[in-house]
Scaffold this motif. Structure first.
Motif, PDB file in Angstrom:
ATOM      1  N   THR A  89       0.811  -1.213   0.000  1.00  0.00           N
ATOM      2  CA  THR A  89       0.000   0.000   0.000  1.00  0.00           C
ATOM      3  C   THR A  89       0.851   1.273   0.000  1.00  0.00           C
ATOM      4  OG1 THR A  89      -0.169  -0.130   2.408  1.00  0.00           O
ATOM      5  CG2 THR A  89      -1.941  -1.144   1.140  1.00  0.00           C
ATOM      6  N   LEU A  93      -2.496   5.334  -5.841  1.00  0.00           N
ATOM      7  CA  LEU A  93      -3.299   4.291  -6.487  1.00  0.00           C
ATOM      8  C   LEU A  93      -2.830   4.076  -7.929  1.00  0.00           C
ATOM      9  CD1 LEU A  93      -6.917   5.023  -5.178  1.00  0.00           C
ATOM     10  CD2 LEU A  93      -5.265   3.315  -4.391  1.00  0.00           C
ATOM     11  N   ARG A 103      -3.746  -3.691  -3.735  1.00  0.00           N
ATOM     12  CA  ARG A 103      -4.711  -3.389  -2.683  1.00  0.00           C
ATOM     13  C   ARG A 103      -6.132  -3.392  -3.219  1.00  0.00           C
ATOM     14  NH1 ARG A 103      -2.587   2.497  -2.806  1.00  0.00           N
ATOM     15  NH2 ARG A 103      -1.889   1.958  -0.751  1.00  0.00           N
ATOM     16  N   ARG A 105      -9.713  -1.297  -1.989  1.00  0.00           N
ATOM     17  CA  ARG A 105     -10.171  -0.196  -1.133  1.00  0.00           C
ATOM     18  C   ARG A 105     -11.648   0.060  -1.364  1.00  0.00           C
ATOM     19  NH1 ARG A 105      -6.401   4.096   0.795  1.00  0.00           N
ATOM     20  NH2 ARG A 105      -8.293   5.354   0.891  1.00  0.00           N
ATOM     21  N   ASP A 107     -14.052   3.516  -0.434  1.00  0.00           N
ATOM     22  CA  ASP A 107     -13.962   4.877   0.084  1.00  0.00           C
ATOM     23  C   ASP A 107     -15.220   5.666  -0.247  1.00  0.00           C
ATOM     24  OD1 ASP A 107     -11.020   4.926   0.816  1.00  0.00           O
ATOM     25  OD2 ASP A 107     -10.834   4.530  -1.335  1.00  0.00           O
ATOM     26  N   LEU A 118      -6.306   9.645  -3.577  1.00  0.00           N
ATOM     27  CA  LEU A 118      -6.330   9.165  -2.194  1.00  0.00           C
ATOM     28  C   LEU A 118      -6.893  10.221  -1.250  1.00  0.00           C
ATOM     29  CD1 LEU A 118      -3.013   7.146  -1.858  1.00  0.00           C
ATOM     30  CD2 LEU A 118      -5.354   6.281  -1.777  1.00  0.00           C
ATOM     31  N   ASN A 123     -12.298   6.351   4.514  1.00  0.00           N
ATOM     32  CA  ASN A 123     -11.874   5.042   4.019  1.00  0.00           C
ATOM     33  C   ASN A 123     -12.630   3.994   4.821  1.00  0.00           C
ATOM     34  OD1 ASN A 123      -9.568   2.673   4.691  1.00  0.00           O
ATOM     35  ND2 ASN A 123     -10.021   3.097   2.555  1.00  0.00           N
ATOM     36  N   GLU A 126      -9.544  -1.138   3.519  1.00  0.00           N
ATOM     37  CA  GLU A 126      -8.338  -1.259   2.703  1.00  0.00           C
ATOM     38  C   GLU A 126      -7.623  -2.531   3.109  1.00  0.00           C
ATOM     39  OE1 GLU A 126      -4.644   1.052   0.739  1.00  0.00           O
ATOM     40  OE2 GLU A 126      -5.396   1.916   2.598  1.00  0.00           O
ATOM     41  N   SER A 127      -7.288  -3.344   2.122  1.00  0.00           N
ATOM     42  CA  SER A 127      -6.484  -4.522   2.403  1.00  0.00           C
ATOM     43  C   SER A 127      -5.097  -4.030   2.803  1.00  0.00           C
ATOM     44  CB  SER A 127      -6.413  -5.431   1.174  1.00  0.00           C
ATOM     45  OG  SER A 127      -5.995  -4.687   0.040  1.00  0.00           O
ATOM     46  N   THR A 161     -12.160   0.009  -5.283  1.00  0.00           N
ATOM     47  CA  THR A 161     -10.909   0.099  -6.031  1.00  0.00           C
ATOM     48  C   THR A 161     -10.151  -1.217  -5.994  1.00  0.00           C
ATOM     49  OG1 THR A 161     -10.731   2.403  -5.317  1.00  0.00           O
ATOM     50  CG2 THR A 161      -8.773   1.420  -6.263  1.00  0.00           C
ATOM     51  N   ASP A 162      -9.582  -1.582  -7.136  1.00  0.00           N
ATOM     52  CA  ASP A 162      -8.647  -2.708  -7.248  1.00  0.00           C
ATOM     53  C   ASP A 162      -7.413  -2.177  -7.969  1.00  0.00           C
ATOM     54  OD1 ASP A 162      -7.212  -5.033  -7.835  1.00  0.00           O
ATOM     55  OD2 ASP A 162      -8.592  -5.687  -9.394  1.00  0.00           O
TER      56      ASP A 162
END
Length: 189
Positions: A89, A93, A103, A105, A107, A118, A123, A126-127, A161-162
């Motif tokens: 992380t 992004l 990651r 996410r 958000d 970001l 948030n 998040e992984s 998000t990916d």
């Protein structure tokens, strides 16, 4: 809600040069690579990112916050499947960064922000490095009353998000809902 009508009402954006995107998932296989995944938790369809190479992908929906919010909750089910050795992380992004970036996410942000920014208001997930590499579809619920009350009348964005530049990764989402109890502002005397 779910994705029984496909991705209608949702926007997808992929970083320049990315492979793959968010697609509709059905059954127990990822949409592109046909990797084993759990079935959608609500109905027959979910949204899932899938790719044969690295990239950055967002799935989002903008919404207008009512004038006066007395109670609000956000709920969704999230699936993450990471085929690398960990999550990474860095403070971006951007999947094309030389640093490892891997990651998932969730958000809430201002709708005026870049979808890959970001700069977020909240948030929700998040992984993190050390997180389990694979989860089933896991339900998440968050009280967002204070956030919405602080942004009455504004347009906000819910973003999934990916980002990955390491190996194949899937991020699945289903059963998305925002429940808001709005109270009409009192009329002046």
């Amino acid at each position: 809600g779910g994705f029984e009508a496909g991705l209608a009402g949702w926007s997808r954006l992929d970083s320049l040069g990315s492979d793959g995107t968010f697609l509709v998932q059905t059954g127990m296989a990822s949409p592109i690579n046909l990797l084993p995944v759990p079935a959608p938790p609500e109905g027959l369809f979910a949204a899932m990112s899938d790719a044969q190479g690295p990239g950055g992908h967002v799935l989002y929906q903008d919404f207008v916050v009512p004038g006066v919010v007395s109670n609000a909750t956000l709920s969704y089910s999230l699936f993450v499947q990471n085929f690398a050795v960990d999550f990474f992380t860095p403070a971006t992004l951007d999947w094309s960064t030389p640093a490892l970036n891997r990651r998932a996410r969730v958000d809430i942000m201002l709708a005026s922000e870049d979808p890959f920014s970001l700069n977020v208001l909240l948030n929700l997930f998040e992984s993190a490095p050390g997180s389990p590499l694979v989860s089933g579809y896991t339900p998440h619920t968050t009280d967002i009353t204070a956030l919405l009350a602080a942004h009455a009348g504004q347009t906000l964005r819910l973003r999934f998000t990916d980002v990955n530049n390491v190996n194949i990764q899937n991020v699945g989402v289903d059963a998305v809902g925002i429940e808001v109890n709005a109270v009409a502002a009192p009329e002046p005397a």
